[in-house]
Scaffold this motif. Structure first.
Motif, PDB file in Angstrom:
ATOM      1  N   HIS A   1      -3.585 -15.440   6.288  1.00 24.13           N
ATOM      2  CA  HIS A   1      -3.922 -15.148   4.901  1.00 24.13           C
ATOM      3  C   HIS A   1      -5.419 -14.908   4.717  1.00 24.13           C
ATOM      4  CE1 HIS A   1       0.185 -16.115   3.951  1.00 24.13           C
ATOM      5  NE2 HIS A   1       0.057 -17.282   4.535  1.00 24.13           N
ATOM      6  N   ALA A   2      -6.238 -15.644   5.470  1.00 23.99           N
ATOM      7  CA  ALA A   2      -7.681 -15.428   5.384  1.00 23.99           C
ATOM      8  C   ALA A   2      -8.056 -14.053   5.937  1.00 23.99           C
ATOM      9  CB  ALA A   2      -8.420 -16.525   6.143  1.00 23.99           C
ATOM     10  N   LEU A   3      -7.424 -13.648   7.029  1.00 20.73           N
ATOM     11  CA  LEU A   3      -7.658 -12.304   7.571  1.00 20.73           C
ATOM     12  C   LEU A   3      -7.231 -11.243   6.573  1.00 20.73           C
ATOM     13  CD1 LEU A   3      -8.175 -10.095   9.641  1.00 20.73           C
ATOM     14  CD2 LEU A   3      -6.076 -10.767  10.819  1.00 20.73           C
ATOM     15  N   ASP A   4      -6.078 -11.394   5.973  1.00 25.25           N
ATOM     16  CA  ASP A   4      -5.593 -10.431   4.988  1.00 25.25           C
ATOM     17  C   ASP A   4      -6.548 -10.343   3.801  1.00 25.25           C
ATOM     18  OD1 ASP A   4      -3.339  -8.694   3.887  1.00 25.25           O
ATOM     19  OD2 ASP A   4      -3.485 -10.221   2.329  1.00 25.25           O
ATOM     20  N   SER A   5      -7.046 -11.495   3.348  1.00 27.81           N
ATOM     21  CA  SER A   5      -7.981 -11.513   2.224  1.00 27.81           C
ATOM     22  C   SER A   5      -9.269 -10.772   2.565  1.00 27.81           C
ATOM     23  CB  SER A   5      -8.291 -12.969   1.836  1.00 27.81           C
ATOM     24  OG  SER A   5      -9.238 -13.020   0.798  1.00 27.81           O
ATOM     25  N   ALA A   6      -9.769 -10.972   3.781  1.00 31.57           N
ATOM     26  CA  ALA A   6     -10.997 -10.291   4.191  1.00 31.57           C
ATOM     27  C   ALA A   6     -10.799  -8.779   4.246  1.00 31.57           C
ATOM     28  CB  ALA A   6     -11.449 -10.818   5.551  1.00 31.57           C
ATOM     29  N   LEU A   7      -9.656  -8.352   4.769  1.00 31.15           N
ATOM     30  CA  LEU A   7      -9.380  -6.914   4.825  1.00 31.15           C
ATOM     31  C   LEU A   7      -9.209  -6.327   3.431  1.00 31.15           C
ATOM     32  CD1 LEU A   7      -6.889  -6.675   7.830  1.00 31.15           C
ATOM     33  CD2 LEU A   7      -9.251  -5.859   7.755  1.00 31.15           C
ATOM     34  N   ARG A   8      -8.476  -7.032   2.592  1.00 33.86           N
ATOM     35  CA  ARG A   8      -8.223  -6.549   1.229  1.00 33.86           C
ATOM     36  C   ARG A   8      -9.522  -6.321   0.475  1.00 33.86           C
ATOM     37  NH1 ARG A   8      -7.980  -8.841  -3.706  1.00 33.86           N
ATOM     38  NH2 ARG A   8      -8.370 -10.916  -2.864  1.00 33.86           N
TER      39      ARG A   8
ATOM     40  N   LEU B   1       0.793  -7.936   8.207  1.00 34.20           N
ATOM     41  CA  LEU B   1      -0.544  -7.364   8.114  1.00 34.20           C
ATOM     42  C   LEU B   1      -0.571  -5.862   8.325  1.00 34.20           C
ATOM     43  CD1 LEU B   1      -3.028  -9.693  10.039  1.00 34.20           C
ATOM     44  CD2 LEU B   1      -3.114  -9.080   7.632  1.00 34.20           C
ATOM     45  N   LEU B   2       0.509  -5.299   8.836  1.00 33.82           N
ATOM     46  CA  LEU B   2       0.476  -3.905   9.260  1.00 33.82           C
ATOM     47  C   LEU B   2       0.118  -2.945   8.128  1.00 33.82           C
ATOM     48  CD1 LEU B   2       3.485  -3.744  11.760  1.00 33.82           C
ATOM     49  CD2 LEU B   2       1.032  -3.966  12.243  1.00 33.82           C
ATOM     50  N   VAL B   3       0.655  -3.180   6.954  1.00 39.46           N
ATOM     51  CA  VAL B   3       0.352  -2.301   5.814  1.00 39.46           C
ATOM     52  C   VAL B   3      -1.140  -2.355   5.497  1.00 39.46           C
ATOM     53  CG1 VAL B   3       0.740  -1.906   3.365  1.00 39.46           C
ATOM     54  CG2 VAL B   3       2.661  -2.478   4.855  1.00 39.46           C
ATOM     55  N   ARG B   4      -1.722  -3.573   5.514  1.00 42.13           N
ATOM     56  CA  ARG B   4      -3.148  -3.722   5.217  1.00 42.13           C
ATOM     57  C   ARG B   4      -4.003  -3.076   6.305  1.00 42.13           C
ATOM     58  NH1 ARG B   4      -3.998  -5.245   0.436  1.00 42.13           N
ATOM     59  NH2 ARG B   4      -3.153  -7.340   0.623  1.00 42.13           N
ATOM     60  N   LEU B   5      -3.588  -3.210   7.552  1.00 43.56           N
ATOM     61  CA  LEU B   5      -4.316  -2.586   8.653  1.00 43.56           C
ATOM     62  C   LEU B   5      -4.336  -1.069   8.508  1.00 43.56           C
ATOM     63  CD1 LEU B   5      -2.938  -4.673  11.650  1.00 43.56           C
ATOM     64  CD2 LEU B   5      -5.331  -4.605  10.919  1.00 43.56           C
ATOM     65  N   GLU B   6      -3.201  -0.508   8.206  1.00 40.70           N
ATOM     66  CA  GLU B   6      -3.091   0.945   8.051  1.00 40.70           C
ATOM     67  C   GLU B   6      -3.953   1.427   6.897  1.00 40.70           C
ATOM     68  OE1 GLU B   6       0.512   4.193   8.366  1.00 40.70           O
ATOM     69  OE2 GLU B   6       0.927   2.233   7.485  1.00 40.70           O
ATOM     70  N   GLU B   7      -4.081   0.598   5.855  1.00 42.66           N
ATOM     71  CA  GLU B   7      -4.838   0.960   4.666  1.00 42.66           C
ATOM     72  C   GLU B   7      -6.345   0.855   4.874  1.00 42.66           C
ATOM     73  OE1 GLU B   7      -5.575  -0.830   0.130  1.00 42.66           O
ATOM     74  OE2 GLU B   7      -4.139  -1.768   1.501  1.00 42.66           O
ATOM     75  N   LYS B   8      -6.793  -0.149   5.631  1.00 42.27           N
ATOM     76  CA  LYS B   8      -8.220  -0.476   5.672  1.00 42.27           C
ATOM     77  C   LYS B   8      -8.920  -0.208   7.007  1.00 42.27           C
ATOM     78  CE  LYS B   8      -8.611  -2.443   1.519  1.00 42.27           C
ATOM     79  NZ  LYS B   8      -9.624  -2.055   0.503  1.00 42.27           N
ATOM     80  N   VAL B   9      -8.194  -0.214   8.123  1.00 41.87           N
ATOM     81  CA  VAL B   9      -8.812  -0.250   9.449  1.00 41.87           C
ATOM     82  C   VAL B   9      -8.642   1.083  10.170  1.00 41.87           C
ATOM     83  CG1 VAL B   9      -8.754  -1.411  11.702  1.00 41.87           C
ATOM     84  CG2 VAL B   9      -8.417  -2.739   9.596  1.00 41.87           C
TER      85      VAL B   9
ATOM     86  N   VAL C   1      -2.659   1.466  14.072  1.00 41.36           N
ATOM     87  CA  VAL C   1      -4.077   1.772  14.194  1.00 41.36           C
ATOM     88  C   VAL C   1      -4.461   1.759  15.676  1.00 41.36           C
ATOM     89  CG1 VAL C   1      -4.741  -0.671  13.971  1.00 41.36           C
ATOM     90  CG2 VAL C   1      -6.383   1.116  13.359  1.00 41.36           C
ATOM     91  N   PRO C   2      -5.375   2.634  16.120  1.00 39.58           N
ATOM     92  CA  PRO C   2      -5.832   2.584  17.512  1.00 39.58           C
ATOM     93  C   PRO C   2      -6.398   1.203  17.831  1.00 39.58           C
ATOM     94  CG  PRO C   2      -6.567   4.610  16.464  1.00 39.58           C
ATOM     95  CD  PRO C   2      -5.990   3.755  15.373  1.00 39.58           C
ATOM     96  N   THR C   3      -5.875   0.574  18.875  1.00 43.10           N
ATOM     97  CA  THR C   3      -6.238  -0.812  19.191  1.00 43.10           C
ATOM     98  C   THR C   3      -6.631  -0.924  20.659  1.00 43.10           C
ATOM     99  OG1 THR C   3      -4.660  -1.617  17.534  1.00 43.10           O
ATOM    100  CG2 THR C   3      -5.453  -3.210  19.155  1.00 43.10           C
TER     101      THR C   3
END
Length: 435
Positions: A322-329, A351-359, A380-382
């Motif tokens: 949740h902390a990771l998601d908050s930081a990305l958001r 987290l995948l939706v947030r990763l696709e949106e932000k990273v 996302v390229p990882t």
């Protein structure tokens, strides 16, 4: 509350328990302090307090008290507390005990993420405005220690965890801040509803003269206090964000670009702190002065430096999903994410939706790196590396001007570091060494 001559039992010999025991003694009670650990330390206690290490359920059932005070780290619903509660007149927590003796203003801060930063902001604003304030509770010193100070402050910025809020009944918070809510501490609660109900106690005993500062979209039911809303997105709230400008009902009150605060979540923390202190009479101009030189606590989206147009943020404190998601958001720039660490058995699929949106690029390291690479690479390229040193070097290559390199691990650090602080300190050192 009168406990003079009464028998008070305190459970837990940590700092909160010792503070509660000393406070009860100062009010004239006969105090005993119990801890289940046979090697418990009782440093800092008045010698008149009777101490008991290695306490058990059997000892608890044989112990009588007029008042039972428990530390927040002890499970309220566990067998240990239940045993001591069999022969007591009332059970409360350390926070509740202190609240019954504090005559000043209380700003209570709760939420799943962001509590500590907001608590620091409230403390800084109130002190700058001439209303002496000390941060306490789940952050800073235990609330009970405030009552033992030579000069008791006019107000407190009281960070409240769900554990502390489980055991309140007469706590009266003049300005209550509800930052956000998501599942956490499910090892303590039988359901998310139980966790939610504990959090809601921040509003207990509020009147129409008090203020409830609530993030938009949080469904809390009917609140008695005056309702003030905030959000980093949208303009249908009392406080909202327009670019870098914090607005209050259409008027600019704060310019975030003049501070070291970064990310939408920090914008919301500022809004909440400003709203709560404004309800206590602090002018917006005073709040802006107070926060001009403020930097977030270390390891919480801490801006390390800007190099070649790229911001490097240290969010090593993000030890859960949740902390990771908050930081990305919260990010408004494209992100090069550095994540990873110890394998804790967490499920990161949401987290995948947030990763696709932000990273636009992810770099994973540590014990959990292979699992994260397999999952994150779906959107996302990882790149998978072994150490944080390798991750930072790659991040510099992947980042473009206008990007942010975000260390937000999403898990603990104990595979390679002694704690999140050591991980964050090492990241800071690596970033400052970049050329």
């Amino acid at each position: 509350m009168i406990i003079e001559g009464k028998h008070v039992v305190v459970l837990g010999a940590g700092r909160s328990g010792r503070a509660a025991a000393n406070l009860a003694l100062s009010k004239g009670a006969h105090v005993r302090l119990f801890d289940a650990n046979p090697a418990a330390s009782f440093d800092g206690l008045d010698p008149r307090i009777k101490v008991h290490s290695g306490a058990s359920d059997v000892v608890g059932r044989a112990t009588q008290s007029d008042l039972l005070v428990i530390s927040p780290g002890i499970d309220t619903y566990g067998a240990f507390v239940k045993a001591f509660a069999e022969n007591t007149s009332e059970l409360i927590g350390e926070t509740e005990l202190a609240a019954r003796y504090f005559d000043g203003k209380i700003v209570g801060i709760t939420g799943t993420n962001g509590k500590t930063t907001t608590t620091e902001l409230v403390e800084r604003i109130l002190n700058h405005s001439g209303l002496s304030c000390v941060a306490c509770g789940n952050y800073g010193v235990p609330f009970s220690e405030i009552l033992l100070m030579e000069d008791v402050p006019d107000s407190v910025a009281l960070e409240l965890s769900s554990f502390q809020l489980e055991t309140v009944s007469k706590l009266h918070v003049h300005a209550a801040i509800w930052l956000n809510f998501s599942a956490d501490h499910m090892d303590r609660y039988s359901s998310i509803d139980d966790y939610f109900r504990a959090k809601l106690n921040v509003f207990i005993n509020q009147t129409e003269e008090d203020t409830a500062v609530v993030r938009a979209g949080e469904e809390l039911g009917g609140l008695v206090a005056q309702h003030v809303s905030f959000a980093s997105k949208g303009q249908k709230t009392d406080y909202y964000l327009d670019g870098d400008r914090i607005m209050f009902r259409g008027e600019q009150i704060f310019d975030l670009s003049q501070t070291r605060m970064r990310g939408l979540h920090n914008a919301e923390n500022v809004m909440a702190a400003v709203a709560a202190t404004h309800s206590l009479g602090v002018r917006f101009s005073k709040a802006e002065e107070a926060l001009a030189g403020f930097a977030p606590p270390l390891h919480r989206c801490e801006l390390i430096r800007t190099l070649d147009g790229v911001e490097y943020l240290n969010d090593s404190k993000a030890t859960n999903l949740h902390a990771l998601d908050s930081a990305l958001r919260s990010q408004t720039r494209p992100v090069v994410l550095i994540a990873g660490g110890k394998e804790k058995g967490l499920v990161y699929d949401e987290l995948l939706v947030r990763l696709e949106e932000k990273v636009h690029s992810a770099i994973v390291f540590g014990e959990i790196s292979s699992a994260l690479e397999q999952l994150f690479s779906k959107v996302v390229p990882t790149t998978c590396v072994e150490t944080l040193d390798e991750a930072v070097a790659l991040a510099q290559k992947y980042a473009y001007a206008g990007d942010v390199v975000l260390l937000s691990p999403g898990t603990s650090s104990f595979d390679q570091f002694s704690g999140y602080e050591a991980r964050g300190d090492h990241f800071r050192k690596l970033v400052h060494a970049l050329k």
